[in-house]
Design an enzyme around this catalytic site. Structure first.
Site, PDB file in Angstrom:
ATOM      1  CE  LYS A 105      -6.898   6.557   1.411  1.00 29.32           C
ATOM      2  NZ  LYS A 105      -7.798   7.574   0.813  1.00 29.32           N
ATOM      3  CE1 TYR A 142      -4.426   0.643  -0.100  1.00 29.46           C
ATOM      4  CE2 TYR A 142      -3.781   2.455   1.315  1.00 29.46           C
ATOM      5  CZ  TYR A 142      -4.702   1.848   0.495  1.00 29.46           C
ATOM      6  OH  TYR A 142      -5.903   2.453   0.271  1.00 29.46           O
TER       7      TYR A 142
HETATM    8  P1  NAD Z   1     -12.766   5.358  -7.244  1.00 31.41           P
HETATM    9  O1  NAD Z   1     -11.723   5.116  -8.275  1.00 31.41           O
HETATM   10  O2  NAD Z   1     -14.164   5.093  -7.603  1.00 31.41           O
HETATM   11  O3  NAD Z   1     -12.639   6.836  -6.665  1.00 31.41           O
HETATM   12  C1  NAD Z   1     -11.414   7.558  -6.629  1.00 31.41           C
HETATM   13  C2  NAD Z   1     -11.748   8.928  -7.179  1.00 31.41           C
HETATM   14  O4  NAD Z   1     -10.630   9.817  -7.071  1.00 31.41           O
HETATM   15  C3  NAD Z   1     -12.148   8.879  -8.657  1.00 31.41           C
HETATM   16  O5  NAD Z   1     -13.426   9.445  -8.819  1.00 31.41           O
HETATM   17  C4  NAD Z   1     -11.088   9.745  -9.327  1.00 31.41           C
HETATM   18  O6  NAD Z   1     -11.580  10.437 -10.444  1.00 31.41           O
HETATM   19  C5  NAD Z   1     -10.739  10.689  -8.176  1.00 31.41           C
HETATM   20  N1  NAD Z   1      -9.498  11.429  -8.429  1.00 31.41           N
HETATM   21  C6  NAD Z   1      -8.244  10.929  -8.623  1.00 31.41           C
HETATM   22  N2  NAD Z   1      -7.394  11.945  -8.887  1.00 31.41           N
HETATM   23  C7  NAD Z   1      -8.127  13.098  -8.838  1.00 31.41           C
HETATM   24  C8  NAD Z   1      -7.823  14.483  -9.022  1.00 31.41           C
HETATM   25  N3  NAD Z   1      -6.574  14.911  -9.302  1.00 31.41           N
HETATM   26  N4  NAD Z   1      -8.829  15.398  -8.911  1.00 31.41           N
HETATM   27  C9  NAD Z   1     -10.107  15.002  -8.630  1.00 31.41           C
HETATM   28  N5  NAD Z   1     -10.451  13.713  -8.432  1.00 31.41           N
HETATM   29  C10 NAD Z   1      -9.456  12.775  -8.546  1.00 31.41           C
HETATM   30  O7  NAD Z   1     -12.314   4.442  -5.989  1.00 31.41           O
HETATM   31  P2  NAD Z   1     -12.842   4.352  -4.485  1.00 31.41           P
HETATM   32  O8  NAD Z   1     -12.259   3.093  -3.967  1.00 31.41           O
HETATM   33  O9  NAD Z   1     -14.289   4.589  -4.426  1.00 31.41           O
HETATM   34  O10 NAD Z   1     -12.069   5.538  -3.767  1.00 31.41           O
HETATM   35  C11 NAD Z   1     -12.710   6.550  -2.994  1.00 31.41           C
HETATM   36  C12 NAD Z   1     -11.936   6.780  -1.699  1.00 31.41           C
HETATM   37  O11 NAD Z   1     -12.090   5.630  -0.872  1.00 31.41           O
HETATM   38  C13 NAD Z   1     -10.437   6.967  -1.891  1.00 31.41           C
HETATM   39  O12 NAD Z   1      -9.979   7.946  -0.980  1.00 31.41           O
HETATM   40  C14 NAD Z   1      -9.892   5.605  -1.508  1.00 31.41           C
HETATM   41  O13 NAD Z   1      -8.535   5.645  -1.100  1.00 31.41           O
HETATM   42  C15 NAD Z   1     -10.821   5.284  -0.363  1.00 31.41           C
HETATM   43  N6  NAD Z   1     -10.847   3.889   0.075  1.00 31.41           N
HETATM   44  C16 NAD Z   1     -11.068   2.887  -0.818  1.00 31.41           C
HETATM   45  C17 NAD Z   1     -11.101   1.572  -0.391  1.00 31.41           C
HETATM   46  C18 NAD Z   1     -11.323   0.439  -1.373  1.00 31.41           C
HETATM   47  O14 NAD Z   1     -11.003  -0.706  -1.045  1.00 31.41           O
HETATM   48  N7  NAD Z   1     -11.887   0.698  -2.531  1.00 31.41           N
HETATM   49  C19 NAD Z   1     -10.911   1.268   0.975  1.00 31.41           C
HETATM   50  C20 NAD Z   1     -10.702   2.312   1.869  1.00 31.41           C
HETATM   51  C21 NAD Z   1     -10.669   3.616   1.410  1.00 31.41           C
END
Ligand code: NAD
Length: 267
Positions: A162, A155
């Site tokens: 994070k 990670y």
């Molecule tokens: P996702 O890919 O659907 O969402 C990530 C988003 O970040 C996308 O919409 C992307 O367009 C946006 N993004 C990236 N660079 C950007 C920029 N420069 N400007 C504006 N937007 C930008 O994936 P997700 O898993 O739904 O992620 C959402 C959040 O949840 C993130 O912070 C991720 O780290 C967190 N998260 C995800 C998980 C998992 O397992 N999926 C677990 C814990 C936390």
């Protein structure tokens, strides 16, 4: 009567229907929130507009969170359209693939700066612009992951981002609390999304979490949406500066191997 009646939520990070931000959007919408969506760029536009239509949302604006000008423009538009906002949801993260996996010690300076800028500083940049619009107080939330607390394989740079995000949550909560603005983070278990697909070995993480978590299952976007609803609504009016785990209990484990895996080790 919905828990979000009369409230406006501005949500960053819907990329497609699998996005955690979409799970949150739907839940807040179901409870009566007026929704504004912001997405990253042209490639996302095709997916985000049809989703916005599903909930009759006509505030769908592009914004690259690394650009102060684009953030200024987005919040100015939100002010013009809604007058005030009540909830800000930050679901944004990005890192170069080469800074995930490999050896932690090899993270590049540029990759570090970029991941921290997009995935952590952006919360400060959004909160600064959202606070003046939260005239009735408000709720700000972001999405984090357990790798901020304990070492998780591969990670790497995102774990550091994070950790920063979680610390930012506490400092913003202290800064904005006197204005009645609460700031919290949701630490979600692994969920199959576009961003998650960029983490090497993610499928293994999914399988492992499902097997080891006390509830013996994964979590869904909808379940994260339920906690987001709690944080956005009056139900959590005295809760700020918290990181709430929505991970089927995975974070309470010390030794995370399952009984089956340990079986072979013990005489
Ligand atoms: P996702 O890919 O659907 O969402 C990530 C988003 O970040 C996308 O919409 C992307 O367009 C946006 N993004 C990236 N660079 C950007 C920029 N420069 N400007 C504006 N937007 C930008 O994936 P997700 O898993 O739904 O992620 C959402 C959040 O949840 C993130 O912070 C991720 O780290 C967190 N998260 C995800 C998980 C998992 O397992 N999926 C677990 C814990 C936390």
């Amino acid at each position: 009567m919905g828990l979000m009646d009369g409230k406006v939520a501005l949500i960053f990070g819907v990329a497609n229907k699998n996005s955690i931000a979409w799970g949150i959007t739907r839940r807040l919408h179901e409870e009566g929130a007026t929704i504004g969506l912001s997405y990253a760029g042209e490639i996302m536009e095709k997916r985000v507009f049809p989703l916005a239509q599903e909930i009759n949302c006509d505030f769908v604006e592009p914004c690259d969170v690394t650009s102060d000008e684009q953030l200024d423009a987005l919040f100015a538009k939100a002010k013009e359209r809604f007058g005030k906002i009540d909830t800000l949801v930050h679901c944004v993260a990005f890192a170069n693939r080469e800074d995930l996996g490999g050896r932690f010690v090899d993270i590049s300076r540029e990759g570090f700066k970029m991941a921290l800028d997009i995935s952590a500083y952006s919360l400060v940049a959004m909160a600064k612009r959202a606070a003046p619009l939260m005239t009735d107080g408000g709720s700000i939330m972001s999405l984090t992951y357990y790798a901020a607390e304990k070492v998780m394989p591969k990670y790497h740079v995102m774990a550091v981002a994070k950790a920063a995000l979680e610390t930012i949550t506490r400092y913003l909560a202290n800064d904005l609390g006197p204005q009645g603005i609460r700031v919290n983070a949701i630490s979600a278990g692994p969920i199959k999304t576009l961003a998650a697909a960029g983490v090497p070995g993610f499928r293994l993480m999914l399988k492992y979490s499902e097997k080891a978590a006390p509830l013996r299952r994964l979590v869904s976007q909808e379940e994260v949406g339920d906690t987001a609803l709690y944080l956005a609504s009056n139900l959590s009016r005295s809760v700020t500066g918290e990181v709430i785990h929505v991970d089927a209990g995975f974070n309470i484990l010390g030794l995370t191997a399952t009984e089956d895996e340990l079986g072979g080790l013990v005489e």
